[in-house]
Structures are given as structure tokens and as C-alpha cells.
Design a protein around this motif. Structure first.
Motif, PDB file in Angstrom:
ATOM      1  N   THR A 181       1.015  -1.150   0.015  1.00 33.86           N
ATOM      2  CA  THR A 181       0.210  -0.077  -0.010  1.00 33.86           C
ATOM      3  C   THR A 181       1.011   1.222  -0.126  1.00 33.86           C
ATOM      4  OG1 THR A 181      -1.443  -1.151   1.470  1.00 33.86           O
ATOM      5  CG2 THR A 181      -1.967   1.200   1.095  1.00 33.86           C
ATOM      6  N   ILE A 182       0.663   2.280  -0.753  1.00 31.40           N
ATOM      7  CA  ILE A 182       1.213   3.424  -0.862  1.00 31.40           C
ATOM      8  C   ILE A 182       0.621   4.599  -0.027  1.00 31.40           C
ATOM      9  CG2 ILE A 182       2.364   5.066  -2.597  1.00 31.40           C
ATOM     10  CD1 ILE A 182       2.210   2.908  -4.682  1.00 31.40           C
ATOM     11  N   HIS A 183       1.554   5.274   0.834  1.00 34.20           N
ATOM     12  CA  HIS A 183       0.750   6.146   1.516  1.00 34.20           C
ATOM     13  C   HIS A 183       1.327   7.570   1.137  1.00 34.20           C
ATOM     14  CE1 HIS A 183      -0.977   3.447   4.960  1.00 34.20           C
ATOM     15  NE2 HIS A 183      -0.113   2.560   3.938  1.00 34.20           N
ATOM     16  N   VAL A 184       0.477   8.327   0.905  1.00 35.93           N
ATOM     17  CA  VAL A 184       0.445   9.890   0.395  1.00 35.93           C
ATOM     18  C   VAL A 184       0.003  10.833   1.270  1.00 35.93           C
ATOM     19  CG1 VAL A 184      -0.098  11.351  -1.522  1.00 35.93           C
ATOM     20  CG2 VAL A 184       0.369   8.876  -1.947  1.00 35.93           C
ATOM     21  N   GLN A 185       0.854  12.109   1.686  1.00 33.59           N
ATOM     22  CA  GLN A 185       0.524  13.075   2.378  1.00 33.59           C
ATOM     23  C   GLN A 185       0.188  14.297   1.265  1.00 33.59           C
ATOM     24  OE1 GLN A 185       2.231  13.576   6.096  1.00 33.59           O
ATOM     25  NE2 GLN A 185       1.277  15.409   6.276  1.00 33.59           N
ATOM     26  N   GLY A 186      -1.002  14.861   1.181  1.00 37.35           N
ATOM     27  CA  GLY A 186      -1.136  16.021   0.402  1.00 37.35           C
ATOM     28  C   GLY A 186      -1.837  17.138   1.103  1.00 37.35           C
ATOM     29  N   SER A 187      -2.131  18.049   0.311  1.00 32.45           N
ATOM     30  CA  SER A 187      -2.704  19.356   0.886  1.00 32.45           C
ATOM     31  C   SER A 187      -4.024  19.021   1.725  1.00 32.45           C
ATOM     32  CB  SER A 187      -2.703  20.415   0.092  1.00 32.45           C
ATOM     33  OG  SER A 187      -3.342  19.951  -1.107  1.00 32.45           O
ATOM     34  N   LYS A 188      -4.755  17.913   1.463  1.00 33.94           N
ATOM     35  CA  LYS A 188      -6.127  17.795   1.588  1.00 33.94           C
ATOM     36  C   LYS A 188      -5.853  16.431   2.879  1.00 33.94           C
ATOM     37  CE  LYS A 188      -8.276  18.501  -2.453  1.00 33.94           C
ATOM     38  NZ  LYS A 188      -8.517  17.952  -3.897  1.00 33.94           N
ATOM     39  N   GLY A 189      -4.705  16.143   3.226  1.00 32.26           N
ATOM     40  CA  GLY A 189      -4.398  15.311   4.376  1.00 32.26           C
ATOM     41  C   GLY A 189      -3.940  13.894   3.926  1.00 32.26           C
ATOM     42  N   LEU A 190      -4.107  12.785   4.540  1.00 28.00           N
ATOM     43  CA  LEU A 190      -3.318  11.623   4.309  1.00 28.00           C
ATOM     44  C   LEU A 190      -4.428  10.514   3.509  1.00 28.00           C
ATOM     45  CD1 LEU A 190      -2.355  10.858   8.074  1.00 28.00           C
ATOM     46  CD2 LEU A 190      -0.803  11.573   6.098  1.00 28.00           C
ATOM     47  N   ARG A 191      -3.853   9.815   2.639  1.00 26.57           N
ATOM     48  CA  ARG A 191      -4.423   8.654   2.054  1.00 26.57           C
ATOM     49  C   ARG A 191      -3.522   7.551   1.943  1.00 26.57           C
ATOM     50  NH1 ARG A 191      -3.595  12.070  -2.357  1.00 26.57           N
ATOM     51  NH2 ARG A 191      -3.706  11.306  -4.348  1.00 26.57           N
ATOM     52  N   SER A 192      -4.138   6.427   1.603  1.00 26.17           N
ATOM     53  CA  SER A 192      -3.421   5.106   1.239  1.00 26.17           C
ATOM     54  C   SER A 192      -4.010   4.664  -0.015  1.00 26.17           C
ATOM     55  CB  SER A 192      -3.419   4.102   2.427  1.00 26.17           C
ATOM     56  OG  SER A 192      -4.722   3.675   2.688  1.00 26.17           O
ATOM     57  N   ILE A 193      -3.182   4.073  -0.784  1.00 26.79           N
ATOM     58  CA  ILE A 193      -3.486   3.657  -2.098  1.00 26.79           C
ATOM     59  C   ILE A 193      -3.086   2.277  -2.498  1.00 26.79           C
ATOM     60  CG2 ILE A 193      -3.534   4.229  -4.691  1.00 26.79           C
ATOM     61  CD1 ILE A 193      -2.426   7.120  -3.637  1.00 26.79           C
ATOM     62  N   ALA A 194      -3.934   1.249  -2.781  1.00 30.53           N
ATOM     63  CA  ALA A 194      -3.374  -0.038  -3.174  1.00 30.53           C
ATOM     64  C   ALA A 194      -2.644   0.014  -4.307  1.00 30.53           C
ATOM     65  CB  ALA A 194      -4.845  -0.781  -3.274  1.00 30.53           C
ATOM     66  N   PHE A 195      -1.474  -0.803  -4.292  1.00 31.43           N
ATOM     67  CA  PHE A 195      -0.438  -0.713  -5.281  1.00 31.43           C
ATOM     68  C   PHE A 195      -1.136  -0.727  -6.538  1.00 31.43           C
ATOM     69  CE2 PHE A 195       3.472  -1.214  -7.479  1.00 31.43           C
ATOM     70  CZ  PHE A 195       4.235  -0.541  -6.669  1.00 31.43           C
ATOM     71  N   GLY A 196      -2.033  -1.702  -6.717  1.00 29.94           N
ATOM     72  CA  GLY A 196      -2.636  -2.034  -8.043  1.00 29.94           C
ATOM     73  C   GLY A 196      -3.374  -0.776  -8.589  1.00 29.94           C
ATOM     74  N   ASP A 197      -3.900   0.140  -7.635  1.00 27.74           N
ATOM     75  CA  ASP A 197      -4.508   1.385  -8.131  1.00 27.74           C
ATOM     76  C   ASP A 197      -3.736   2.420  -8.366  1.00 27.74           C
ATOM     77  OD1 ASP A 197      -6.800  -0.313  -8.001  1.00 27.74           O
ATOM     78  OD2 ASP A 197      -7.146   0.492  -5.722  1.00 27.74           O
ATOM     79  N   PHE A 198      -2.454   2.523  -8.034  1.00 27.90           N
ATOM     80  CA  PHE A 198      -1.574   3.781  -8.103  1.00 27.90           C
ATOM     81  C   PHE A 198      -1.198   4.056  -9.310  1.00 27.90           C
ATOM     82  CE2 PHE A 198       2.401   6.152  -7.766  1.00 27.90           C
ATOM     83  CZ  PHE A 198       2.090   7.119  -7.014  1.00 27.90           C
ATOM     84  N   HIS A 199      -0.971   3.294 -10.090  1.00 26.70           N
ATOM     85  CA  HIS A 199      -0.281   3.587 -11.641  1.00 26.70           C
ATOM     86  C   HIS A 199      -1.679   3.213 -12.583  1.00 26.70           C
ATOM     87  CE1 HIS A 199       3.568   2.400  -9.873  1.00 26.70           C
ATOM     88  NE2 HIS A 199       4.281   3.186 -10.575  1.00 26.70           N
ATOM     89  N   LEU A 200      -1.664   4.331 -13.528  1.00 28.30           N
ATOM     90  CA  LEU A 200      -2.845   4.182 -14.305  1.00 28.30           C
ATOM     91  C   LEU A 200      -2.529   3.550 -15.732  1.00 28.30           C
ATOM     92  CD1 LEU A 200      -3.842   8.118 -13.864  1.00 28.30           C
ATOM     93  CD2 LEU A 200      -5.046   5.977 -12.677  1.00 28.30           C
ATOM     94  N   LEU A 201      -3.333   3.100 -16.414  1.00 27.31           N
ATOM     95  CA  LEU A 201      -3.222   2.503 -17.942  1.00 27.31           C
ATOM     96  C   LEU A 201      -3.399   4.010 -18.673  1.00 27.31           C
ATOM     97  CD1 LEU A 201      -5.595  -0.336 -17.824  1.00 27.31           C
ATOM     98  CD2 LEU A 201      -3.167  -0.419 -17.741  1.00 27.31           C
TER      99      LEU A 201
END
Ligand SMILES: Cc1cc2nc3c(=O)[nH]c(=O)nc-3n(C[C@H](O)[C@H](O)[C@H](O)COP(=O)(O)OP(=O)(O)OC[C@H]3O[C@@H](n4cnc5c(N)ncnc54)[C@H](O)[C@@H]3O)c2cc1C
Ligand code: SF4
Length: 333
Positions: A181-201
Motif C-alpha cells: 500500500t502506498i501512503h501519500v500526504q497531500g494538501s487535503k491530508g493523508l490517504r493510502s492507495i493499494a499498489f494496483g490502483d496507483f499507476h494508471l493505464l
């Protein structure tokens, strides 16, 4: 290389606040974080990336590898690839990740390259890296010369009529199979993204490669607790034995009870427009005897939707053999 402003934000909050001013976090970003620099500086020298501001994140506290309370592993964004590959827990519990990392680049590059930088490395498509050529990923709407041109190293899975660029990462293939799981902190807060959903086709928008938005900083990656008794292998096939990107690779994490496969996580590299998790192969493997016939059927299933271009049709058979052999290696381990 165009001139740019180079700063070292004092903390994560300041880094995100500055990066949030960018118009995009995708191709053409005017603000970029820099970690090891082994992708970004190359592309800046080629004028493929032309950020006006570069934010050095190397002094932020993102360089730790720590156990999680539920038996998993937390990997900081700026952990170097060499440190991750050689970490005792990774070598013991996630050998597929250690093997994938050690199959990538060179020792010197691995000493600089970071976890987040590796996740965000860009395609090696020669047209993308040459600003004299059109390229939909670099300049949307200009065309894709690779489809009728030099496409030997490019993708056969997940392509579109607008882009067939391969995702070149080895590490990401192992992380896809490990269900990180990739964890991201942005201007709207924290979120986690399943690895398979992180890169786009690529679809109609090959310039959009990930779900990242302006200001988003990858802070860490979490690996789930290792599956007891799993057999793990990363096998990479390439034109030469070192310092070369994959033509095809396979990350295999399987459990066998008695004669039968009880759990399988499979991902492929070198053949997809993103790190390629193959649920098709997994579905064929589970419940079946751990033998070559089963592995061959899984490999067929993994590559069933592959689309060859003029020069890269050989990759389909190569990837099948790579996966079959990786599964045999895992069983024998
Ligand atoms: C000659 C050569 C051979 C190579 N061979 C291989 C290979 O065989 N296999 C393989 O897998 N890789 C290979 N690589 C690629 C290498 O693994 C990557 O360049 C490296 O992992 C990138 O990490 P970095 O820290 O240097 O990234 P950087 O160049 O610092 O950054 C890359 C991108 O990530 C962004 N970024 C970095 N950190 C963050 C963060 N925390 N949050 C948000 N954005 C961030 C940057 O803004 C930039 O856009 C090779 C590279 C070279 C130059
Ligand atoms: S394959 Fe993608 S990156 Fe390569 S030229 Fe075509 S659009 Fe550009």
C-alpha cells in the motif's frame, strides 16, 4: 537544462505546501520533489522535465524501515534501494522484493535511488526521452511514433492506441505481488492507495501515469505481514545480465500444501504499461497441483490479452516462459 530554483523544505508540511502550487503532478509539473535524482536529473538534462522549482526531500524524516503493529513492514519514501534490498527483514520475509531490487540498475544507482523515486520512475521509451520526436505522453495529442517505430522493448499488456510505453521498474513488480500500500500526504491530508490502483493505464491520457495530485508527497509504503510458508522468486530476463531493464520479468509469491497450490500472487514486469498484477494467472494456479502443466496454463492466462506490435511479439512467449520458470524455481526453493 533550463534554470530552476532548488530548495530544501524544513519539514513535510512545508514541502507539501510548496508543491501544492504546481499545476499538475504529472508530465509537465512545474514543481518536483527530488530524492535520489537518478530519474529526475536525467530527464531535466534532456529537457523532458522542466520544473521551475525542485524541492529536495532528502532531509525529511522519511528514511526508516520499521515493523508495523500487525506484523507488516513500513518503508520510508527516501529509503535507498540498496538499504531496502539488504535489510534483514526484507531478505527473510520478502525475498521477492530483495531480489527484484538487486536485479535493478547498478550498485551505484541503487545506493542513490529511493523507494518513492523508484515507484515514480518514467518509461525508457526512446521517443519519450527525445524532445525532437512527437510523443503523446510528453506532449498530449502529438502522436505515438513507437507504434509504427522502434517498439522492441515496449509493452504488450495494457496498451492503447495512444501509448505503448513499458513501466520499467523491477521493485514495483515485487510490490504488486506483495500487495503493498502506498501512503501519500497531500494538501487535503493523508490517504493510502493499494499498489494496483496507483499507476494508471495510458488509455486516452498517457501523460497521466499515477493518481498523484499537486502537493502529494509519498511518505511511505506498507507491506502486509508476510504469508507464512510462502515461496518467493523474482526472475528477470533481459538483453544482458546486468545494468539492463527487463524484457520480461515475473514476481511469484505462492503457498503449496501437499501437492496443491493454496495461494498465489503473481506480477509481471517488462511487458505492461504498469506493474502488471496477473489475477488471471492466480486464478488458474490456486487449487491446482504445483507442476509444470499448471504453470504453463497460468502463463497462457497471464498473456491471453497481450497485443504485439511490429517488433515486440517475442515478448509474449518470453513472458510465458519467464513466469513458468519462476514458478518452477519457487517450488524448488
Ligand atoms: C542507467 C540506469 C539504469 C537503470 N536500471 C534500472 C533497472 O534495471 N530496473 C529498475 O527498476 N530501475 C532502473 N533504473 C531506474 C532507477 O531505479 C530509478 O531512476 C530510481 O529508482 C529513481 O529513484 P530516485 O530516488 O533517484 O528518484 P528521483 O529521480 O529523485 O525522482 C523520480 C520521480 O519521483 C518523484 N518523487 C521522488 N520522491 C517522491 C516522493 N516522496 N513523493 C512524490 N514524488 C516523489 C520526483 O519528483 C520525480 O518525478 C535505472 C536508472 C538508470 C539511470
Ligand atoms: S509509447 Fe508512449 S512514451 Fe513512447 S512514443 Fe508512444 S506515447 Fe510516447
Amino acid at each position: 537544462m533550463k534554470t530552476f530554483e532548488f530548495t530544501r523544505p524544513p519539514d513535510v508540511t512545508a514541502a507539501i505546501a510548496t508543491a501544492a502550487h504546481a499545476k499538475t503532478a504529472q508530465q509537465g509539473a512545474d514543481v518536483r520533489f527530488i530524492a535520489g535524482g537518478t530519474t529526475l536529473l536525467d530527464l531535466m538534462k534532456l529537457n523532458v522535465e522542466t520544473p521551475a522549482r525542485v524541492l529536495d526531500i532528502n532531509r525529511l524524516p522519511l528514511d526508516k524501515i520499521e515493523p508495523t503493529s500487525d506484523g507488516g513492514l513500513k518503508i520510508g519514501a527516501t529509503v535507498r534501494n540498496s538499504d531496502l534490498a539488504n535489510h534483514p527483514t526484507v531478505r527473510r520475509d520478502y525475498p521477492v522484493l530483495s531480489q527484484a531490487l538487486l536485479n535493478g540498475a547498478s550498485a551505484q544507482l541503487r545506493n542513490m535511488a529511493t523507494t518513492a523515486g523508484n515507484i515514480l520512475q518514467r518509461t525508457r521509451c526512446m521517443y519519450f526521452r527525445d524532445t525532437a520526436m512527437p510523443c503523446n505522453k510528453r506532449e498530449p495529442g502529438t502522436g505515438c511514433p513507437a507504434i509504427t517505430g522502434a517498439n522492441r522493448s515496449l509493452a504488450v499488456l495494457g496498451t492503447s492506441e495512444h501509448c505503448i510505453a513499458t513501466n520499467p521498474s523491477d521493485m514495483c513488480v515485487a510490490m504488486a505481488a506483495l500487495e503493498a500500500t502506498i501512503h501519500v500526504q497531500g494538501s487535503k491530508g493523508l490517504r493510502s492507495i493499494a499498489f494496483g490502483d496507483f499507476h494508471l493505464l495510458p488509455g486516452n491520457t498517457p501523460h497521466r501515469e499515477t493518481v498523484l495530485e499537486p502537493g502529494d508527497l509519498i511518505t511511505h509504503v506498507i507491506l502486509p505481514a508476510p504469508t507464512a510458508g510462502s515461496k518467493q522468486v523474482y526472475l528477470k530476463l533481459r538483453d544482458r545480465a546486468s545494468y539492463e531493464f527487463a524484457l520480461a520479468s515475473a514476481a511469484v509469491v505462492i503457498n503449496v500444501t501437499g501437492q496443491n497450490i493454496t495461494r498465489a500472487r503473481i506480477a509481471l514486469g517488462g511487458v505492461g504499461t504498469k506493474p502488471w498484477r496477473s489475477k488471471e494467472a492466480e486464478a488458474v494456479l490456486v487449487g491446482q497441483p504445483a507442476e509444470k502443466g499448471t504453470f504453463g496454463k497460468a502463463a497462457e492466462a497471464a498473456m491471453r490479452d497481450a497485443k504485439a506490435q511490429s517488433q515486440n511479439g517475442f515478448k509474449i512467449e518470453l513472458a510465458k516462459r519467464c513466469l513458468t520458470h519462476a514458478l518452477q524455481m519457487a517450488i524448488a526453493s
